[in-house]
Design a protein around this motif. Structure first.
Motif, short mmCIF file in Angstrom:
data_model
loop_
_atom_site.label_atom_id
_atom_site.label_comp_id
_atom_site.label_asym_id
_atom_site.label_seq_id
_atom_site.Cartn_x
_atom_site.Cartn_y
_atom_site.Cartn_z
N GLU A 157 -0.01 1.81 -0.59
CA GLU A 157 1.02 1.42 0.54
C GLU A 157 0.52 0.42 1.52
OE1 GLU A 157 1.78 5.30 2.35
OE2 GLU A 157 2.80 5.99 0.55
N SER A 158 -0.92 0.95 1.99
CA SER A 158 -1.58 -0.26 2.96
C SER A 158 -2.95 -0.21 2.53
CB SER A 158 -1.32 0.23 4.25
OG SER A 158 -1.79 1.35 4.52
N GLN A 196 -5.61 -2.16 3.61
CA GLN A 196 -6.60 -2.19 4.53
C GLN A 196 -6.71 -1.08 5.55
OE1 GLN A 196 -3.46 -3.80 4.60
NE2 GLN A 196 -2.52 -3.58 6.13
N ASN A 197 -5.63 -0.05 5.37
CA ASN A 197 -6.16 1.04 6.24
C ASN A 197 -6.63 2.27 5.35
OD1 ASN A 197 -5.17 -0.12 8.61
ND2 ASN A 197 -2.75 0.40 8.00
N ALA A 230 -9.36 -5.87 1.02
CA ALA A 230 -8.70 -5.47 2.45
C ALA A 230 -9.21 -6.39 3.48
CB ALA A 230 -9.39 -3.93 2.58
#
Length: 120
Positions: A79-80, A82-83, A93
């Motif tokens: 989904e993300s 970098q997080n 990332a």
């Protein structure tokens, strides 16, 4: 057999729930308490089997929980990235939260160009 070998196997039987040991005390001739021998009790085989199945079930529950957590981390990484706490290997990332910030300041590599050559 050596004392260490016997102790190792007695501990193994205790962990498996097949036997139970209890220390005993004896009195010397002058009345002082001394350590005696271990008292061994053979446990019923059905109790040992139930203990084995209970441990297997606990291990299965732990493995399932670990697998669910890994799947959830993989979903979050998709989904993300970098997080995510642990981005998949090879995923890029960005450490910068604002992509426009790097454009405003310029790339860092220009300021330090030639440092590799100076270092030798």
């Amino acid at each position: 057999m050596s004392e260490n070998t016997v102790s190792k196997y007695v501990c193994s039987l205790e962990e498996k729930g097949l036997i139970r040991t209890e220390p005993t005390m004896v009195r010397s001739k002058d009345g002082r308490p001394l350590n005696g021998n271990l008292l061994y009790t053979i446990r019923p085989i059905q109790a040992a089997i139930e203990l084995f199945y209970e441990r297997q079930f606990q291990q299965l529950e732990e493995d399932t929980a670990r697998q669910r957590a890994a799947e959830r981390l993989a979903e979050l990484a998709c989904e993300s990235p970098q997080n995510a706490l642990c981005a998949p290997f090879g995923a890029v990332a960005s450490p910068c939260a604002d992509p426009g910030l790097e454009a405003q300041m310029g790339p860092l590599s220009e300021e330090f160009s030639g440092t590799k050559e100076k270092a030798g």
